[in-house]
Design an enzyme around this catalytic site. Structure first.
Site, PDB file in Angstrom:
ATOM      1  N   ASP A 275      40.209   2.719  -5.106  1.00 61.24           N
ATOM      2  CA  ASP A 275      40.926   2.282  -6.365  1.00 61.24           C
ATOM      3  C   ASP A 275      40.645   3.057  -7.368  1.00 61.24           C
ATOM      4  O   ASP A 275      40.901   2.766  -8.634  1.00 61.24           O
ATOM      5  CB  ASP A 275      40.671   0.625  -6.583  1.00 61.24           C
TER       6      ASP A 275
ATOM      7  N   GLU B  57      39.508   1.442   2.739  1.00 60.46           N
ATOM      8  CA  GLU B  57      39.119   0.332   1.899  1.00 60.46           C
ATOM      9  C   GLU B  57      40.309  -0.168   1.073  1.00 60.46           C
ATOM     10  O   GLU B  57      40.366  -0.395   0.081  1.00 60.46           O
ATOM     11  CB  GLU B  57      38.058   0.698   0.982  1.00 60.46           C
TER      12      GLU B  57
ATOM     13  N   HIS C 114      25.014   6.008 -15.519  1.00 64.53           N
ATOM     14  CA  HIS C 114      26.069   6.781 -15.260  1.00 64.53           C
ATOM     15  C   HIS C 114      26.296   7.758 -16.448  1.00 64.53           C
ATOM     16  O   HIS C 114      25.766   7.647 -17.315  1.00 64.53           O
ATOM     17  CB  HIS C 114      27.292   5.629 -15.629  1.00 64.53           C
TER      18      HIS C 114
HETATM   19  C1  UD1 Z   1      35.607   6.057 -12.289  1.00 55.55           C
HETATM   20  C2  UD1 Z   1      36.779   5.176 -11.632  1.00 55.55           C
HETATM   21  C3  UD1 Z   1      36.066   3.835 -11.417  1.00 55.55           C
HETATM   22  C4  UD1 Z   1      34.894   4.029 -10.501  1.00 55.55           C
HETATM   23  C5  UD1 Z   1      34.015   4.881 -11.270  1.00 55.55           C
HETATM   24  C6  UD1 Z   1      32.748   4.969 -10.212  1.00 55.55           C
HETATM   25  C7  UD1 Z   1      38.925   5.428 -12.665  1.00 55.55           C
HETATM   26  C8  UD1 Z   1      39.889   5.138 -13.685  1.00 55.55           C
HETATM   27  N1  UD1 Z   1      37.782   5.019 -12.591  1.00 55.55           N
HETATM   28  O1  UD1 Z   1      35.115   5.466 -13.304  1.00 55.55           O
HETATM   29  O2  UD1 Z   1      37.072   3.350 -10.630  1.00 55.55           O
HETATM   30  O3  UD1 Z   1      34.437   2.862 -10.359  1.00 55.55           O
HETATM   31  O4  UD1 Z   1      34.313   6.185 -11.210  1.00 55.55           O
HETATM   32  O5  UD1 Z   1      31.654   5.762 -10.958  1.00 55.55           O
HETATM   33  O6  UD1 Z   1      39.293   5.997 -11.724  1.00 55.55           O
HETATM   34  N2  UD1 Z   1      31.092  11.876 -16.401  1.00 55.55           N
HETATM   35  C9  UD1 Z   1      30.448  13.074 -16.378  1.00 55.55           C
HETATM   36  N3  UD1 Z   1      30.169  13.519 -15.082  1.00 55.55           N
HETATM   37  C10 UD1 Z   1      30.480  13.080 -13.937  1.00 55.55           C
HETATM   38  C11 UD1 Z   1      31.105  11.923 -14.075  1.00 55.55           C
HETATM   39  C12 UD1 Z   1      31.370  11.361 -15.121  1.00 55.55           C
HETATM   40  O7  UD1 Z   1      30.134  13.599 -17.461  1.00 55.55           O
HETATM   41  O8  UD1 Z   1      29.878  13.253 -12.758  1.00 55.55           O
HETATM   42  C13 UD1 Z   1      31.706  11.481 -17.597  1.00 55.55           C
HETATM   43  C14 UD1 Z   1      32.921  12.160 -18.290  1.00 55.55           C
HETATM   44  O9  UD1 Z   1      32.707  12.057 -19.761  1.00 55.55           O
HETATM   45  C15 UD1 Z   1      34.025  11.312 -18.177  1.00 55.55           C
HETATM   46  C16 UD1 Z   1      33.304  10.094 -18.072  1.00 55.55           C
HETATM   47  O10 UD1 Z   1      32.219  10.181 -17.508  1.00 55.55           O
HETATM   48  O11 UD1 Z   1      35.252  11.638 -18.739  1.00 55.55           O
HETATM   49  C17 UD1 Z   1      34.162   9.079 -17.304  1.00 55.55           C
HETATM   50  O12 UD1 Z   1      34.471   9.329 -16.163  1.00 55.55           O
HETATM   51  P1  UD1 Z   1      35.847   8.587 -15.328  1.00 55.55           P
HETATM   52  O13 UD1 Z   1      35.827   9.243 -13.831  1.00 55.55           O
HETATM   53  O14 UD1 Z   1      36.933   8.882 -16.100  1.00 55.55           O
HETATM   54  O15 UD1 Z   1      35.494   6.976 -15.449  1.00 55.55           O
HETATM   55  P2  UD1 Z   1      34.446   6.180 -14.664  1.00 55.55           P
HETATM   56  O16 UD1 Z   1      33.938   5.120 -15.710  1.00 55.55           O
HETATM   57  O17 UD1 Z   1      33.456   7.159 -14.004  1.00 55.55           O
HETATM   58  N1  UDP Z   2      24.799   5.376  -6.592  1.00 52.49           N
HETATM   59  C1  UDP Z   2      23.983   6.425  -6.353  1.00 52.49           C
HETATM   60  N2  UDP Z   2      23.347   6.907  -7.481  1.00 52.49           N
HETATM   61  C2  UDP Z   2      22.994   6.312  -8.618  1.00 52.49           C
HETATM   62  C3  UDP Z   2      23.890   4.996  -8.737  1.00 52.49           C
HETATM   63  C4  UDP Z   2      24.646   4.439  -7.822  1.00 52.49           C
HETATM   64  O1  UDP Z   2      24.192   7.145  -5.486  1.00 52.49           O
HETATM   65  O2  UDP Z   2      22.458   6.511  -9.660  1.00 52.49           O
HETATM   66  C5  UDP Z   2      25.486   4.821  -5.426  1.00 52.49           C
HETATM   67  C6  UDP Z   2      25.539   3.387  -5.064  1.00 52.49           C
HETATM   68  O3  UDP Z   2      24.554   3.420  -4.012  1.00 52.49           O
HETATM   69  C7  UDP Z   2      26.960   2.842  -4.476  1.00 52.49           C
HETATM   70  C8  UDP Z   2      27.896   3.649  -5.365  1.00 52.49           C
HETATM   71  O4  UDP Z   2      26.820   4.970  -5.935  1.00 52.49           O
HETATM   72  O5  UDP Z   2      27.036   3.314  -3.229  1.00 52.49           O
HETATM   73  C9  UDP Z   2      28.360   3.009  -6.781  1.00 52.49           C
HETATM   74  O6  UDP Z   2      29.091   3.820  -7.362  1.00 52.49           O
HETATM   75  P1  UDP Z   2      29.494   3.368  -8.702  1.00 52.49           P
HETATM   76  O7  UDP Z   2      28.640   2.256  -9.260  1.00 52.49           O
HETATM   77  O8  UDP Z   2      29.668   4.519  -9.558  1.00 52.49           O
HETATM   78  O9  UDP Z   2      31.092   3.024  -8.434  1.00 52.49           O
HETATM   79  P2  UDP Z   2      31.875   1.710  -8.074  1.00 52.49           P
HETATM   80  O10 UDP Z   2      31.490   1.550  -6.564  1.00 52.49           O
HETATM   81  O11 UDP Z   2      31.761   0.862  -8.940  1.00 52.49           O
HETATM   82  O12 UDP Z   2      33.245   2.094  -7.968  1.00 52.49           O
END
Ligand code: UD1
Ligand code: UDP
Length: 372
Positions: free
Chosen positions: A96, A118, A238
Site C-alpha cells: 500500500d 498482500e 526510521h
Molecule cells: C513509506 C510509506 C509507508 C510505509 C513506510 C515504511 C508511502 C506514502 N509511505 O513511509 O506506507 O509504511 O514507507 O517505512 O508510501 N528517508 C531516508 N532514507 C530512507 C528512507 C527514508 O532518508 O532510506 C527519509 C527521507 O527524508 C524521506 C522520508 O524519510 O523523504 C520519508 O520517506 P517516505 O517514503 O516518504 O515515507 P515513510 O514514512 O518512509
Molecule cells: N525492520 C527492519 N529494521 C528496522 C526496523 C524494521 O528490518 O530497523 C523491518 C521489520 O522487521 C518489518 C519491516 O521492517 O519487516 C517493517 O517496516 P516499516 O515499519 O518501515 O513499515 P510498515 O510495515 O509499517 O509498512
C-alpha cells in the site's frame, strides 16, 4: 516464457517481495525483471543486500522530506519508459505504499496486467492509515491477480465485488522471509546491554502520527521507563528527519533507551523474538511479533491486521498519552494481563506464500493457505 516485473521502493515492500523475487528466479517458465523506485534509498538498499537482489532498473526517486506529490509524480514520470520498454506480461506490486499505487496506476494507463501481493487489507477509513488505505483500495480496482494473505483479506475483496477466481489466499510472504532469520545463538551488543532486563522494542514512522501524536507516544513511553528501571528499550529509528526530531526531543538523554540506526531485517527479527514487549505503529511488525508470542501495543487508531487482535497478541492503543502509559504499565505490573497477550500464534501465513504465488503465475494448481 512469462515475463514478470516486480516493482517496489520501500523497506517493507522489499522485505516482503525479495523472497518472491528469489522464488520466481528458480522457475523455468518465468523471466523475472526487478525495478526499484527507491522511494527509500538507504533502507531499501539494506534489504536488497540482505536478500542478494540486484535490480535491473533503479529509478532512484527519493528526496529528503519528500511529499506525496513528490513521490507520485517522480514514480509516474519515470516508470512509464521502463514499462514500455519491457512490456511485461504481469507487473507485481506489494501492499500500500505510494510506489505501489502509482505503479498500478501507470500499468492501468498502459493497460498492463497487475498482480497485487498482500491484497485486501482494509480499515475502511481513508485517512487511517494515510495514505495507505487509499493506495491499497485503488490498487485493487486495477489488479488482475489479488494475492490475499488471509481468508479475511480475501473476504474484503469479495465484498468489494472482486471476482472470486482472481483472488487467491496465499499467506503473507513476510512469514516466508521469517523462516530462517531467528537463531537460538544470536548475539548483538544491544542485547548484551539489555542483559537480564526486559527488552522493550520500539518503532514508529506513520505519516498520520507525525507531529503531536508521535510526541504523545514518546512521552508515554518515557514516563513508563522512568518508573521501571528493569526495562531497557531499543529503538531502531526510521530515517525520516521528522521522526528523528520528535524522538530526540522526547526521548533524548534517557539512559534506558538506545536509539539506533535502522537494523538489518535479520537483526530485527531476532530483536523482536527476544523482546518482552513491542510498541509500534508499523504494519509489518504486527505480523511478525505474534509468531514469537511477543505482545504488541499498536500505537494507531485502526489496524488492517485484526487477525492478531483477535488472536490476543496485538492491542490497539491509539496515540493518546494516558492510554499508552496505562496499558504499557499494566503489562509490566500485571502478570495475568501479560500472559493473556503472550502466546505464539501465526495468523498471517505458513511460510509458503511465495511458492503459491509463483505456482499461480505459472498457471499451476495451487492450494490456498488455510489458517490453524
Ligand atoms: C513509506 C510509506 C509507508 C510505509 C513506510 C515504511 C508511502 C506514502 N509511505 O513511509 O506506507 O509504511 O514507507 O517505512 O508510501 N528517508 C531516508 N532514507 C530512507 C528512507 C527514508 O532518508 O532510506 C527519509 C527521507 O527524508 C524521506 C522520508 O524519510 O523523504 C520519508 O520517506 P517516505 O517514503 O516518504 O515515507 P515513510 O514514512 O518512509
Ligand atoms: N525492520 C527492519 N529494521 C528496522 C526496523 C524494521 O528490518 O530497523 C523491518 C521489520 O522487521 C518489518 C519491516 O521492517 O519487516 C517493517 O517496516 P516499516 O515499519 O518501515 O513499515 P510498515 O510495515 O509499517 O509498512
Amino acid at each position: 516464457m512469462k515475463k514478470v516485473m516486480l516493482v517496489f521502493g520501500t523497506r517493507p515492500e522489499a522485505i516482503k517481495i525479495c523472497p518472491l523475487v528469489n522464488e520466481l528466479k528458480t522457475r523455468k517458465g518465468i523471466q523475472t525483471v526487478v525495478c526499484v523506485t527507491a522511494q527509500h534509498r538507504q533502507m531499501l538498499d539494506q534489504v536488497l543486500e540482505t536478500f542478494n537482489v540486484v535490480p535491473d532498473y533503479d529509478l532512484n526517486i527519493m528526496k529528503d522530506r519528500q511529499t506525496l506529490f513528490d513521490i507520485t509524480t517522480a514514480v509516474l514520470n519515470s516508470i512509464k519508459e521502463v514499462l514500455e520498454k519491457e512490456k511485461p506480461d504481469v507487473v507485481l506490486v506489494h501492499g500500500d505504499t505510494s510506489t505501489t499505487f502509482v505503479t498500478a496506476l501507470a500499468c492501468f494507463y498502459l493497460q498492463l496486467p497487475v498482480g497485487h501481493v498482500e491484497a485486501g487489507l482494509r480499515t475502511y477509513n481513508i485517512y487511517s492509515p494515510y495514505p495507505e488505505e487509499f493506495n491499497r483500495e485503488a490498487v485493487s480496482i486495477v489488479s488482475q491477480y489479488n494475492f490475499a494473505p488471509t481468508p479475511l483479506s480475501r473476504q474484503n475483496l469479495l465484498n468489494e465485488g472482486r471476482k472470486a477466481e482472481n483472488v487467491y489466499v496465499t499467506g503473507n510472504t513476510v512469514i516466508d522471509a521469517m523462516q530462517h532469520t531467528v537463531r537460538e545463538d544470536y548475539t548483538h551488543p544491544e542485547l548484551d546491554w539489555v542483559g537480564d532486563g526486559k527488552l522493550i522494542f520500539i518503532t514508529a514512522h506513520r505519516r498520520e502520527n507525525l507531529g503531536e501524536p508521535m510526541h504523545c507516544m514518546f512521552r508515554a513511553i518515557r514516563r513508563v521507563l522512568d518508573e521501571h528501571p528493569e526495562c531497557k528499550a531499543v529503538y531502531p529509528i526510521h530515517m525520516n528527519p521528522l521522526v528523528r526530531q520528535a524522538a530526540e526531543e522526547e526521548l533524548g538523554g534517557c539512559d534506558q533507551i538506545h536509539i539506533i540506526e535502522p537494523i538489518e531485517v535479520f537483526d530485527c527479527h531476532n530483536f523482536e523474538a527476544r523482546s518482552f514487549l513491542c510498541l509500534t505503529d508499523s504494519g509489518g511488525i504486527q505480523e511478525e511479533c505474534p509468531s514469537y508470542g511477543v505482545p504488541v501495543l499498536v500505537m494507531r487508531d485502526t489496524t488492517e491486521r485484526p487477525e492478531g487482535v483477535d488472536a490476543g497478541t496485538l492491542k490497539l492503543v491509539g496515540t493518546d498519552e494516558e492510554t499508552i502509559y496505562r496499558t504499557f504499565k499494566l503489562l509490566l505490573e500485571c502478570e495475568e494481563e501479560y500472559n493473556k497477550m503472550s502466546h505464539a500464534c501465526n495468523p498471517y501465513g505458513d511460510g509458503y506464500a511465495c511458492e503459491r504465488i509463483a505456482d499461480i503465475l505459472e498457471g499451476k494448481e495451487y492450494s490456498p493457505w488455510i489458517p490453524g
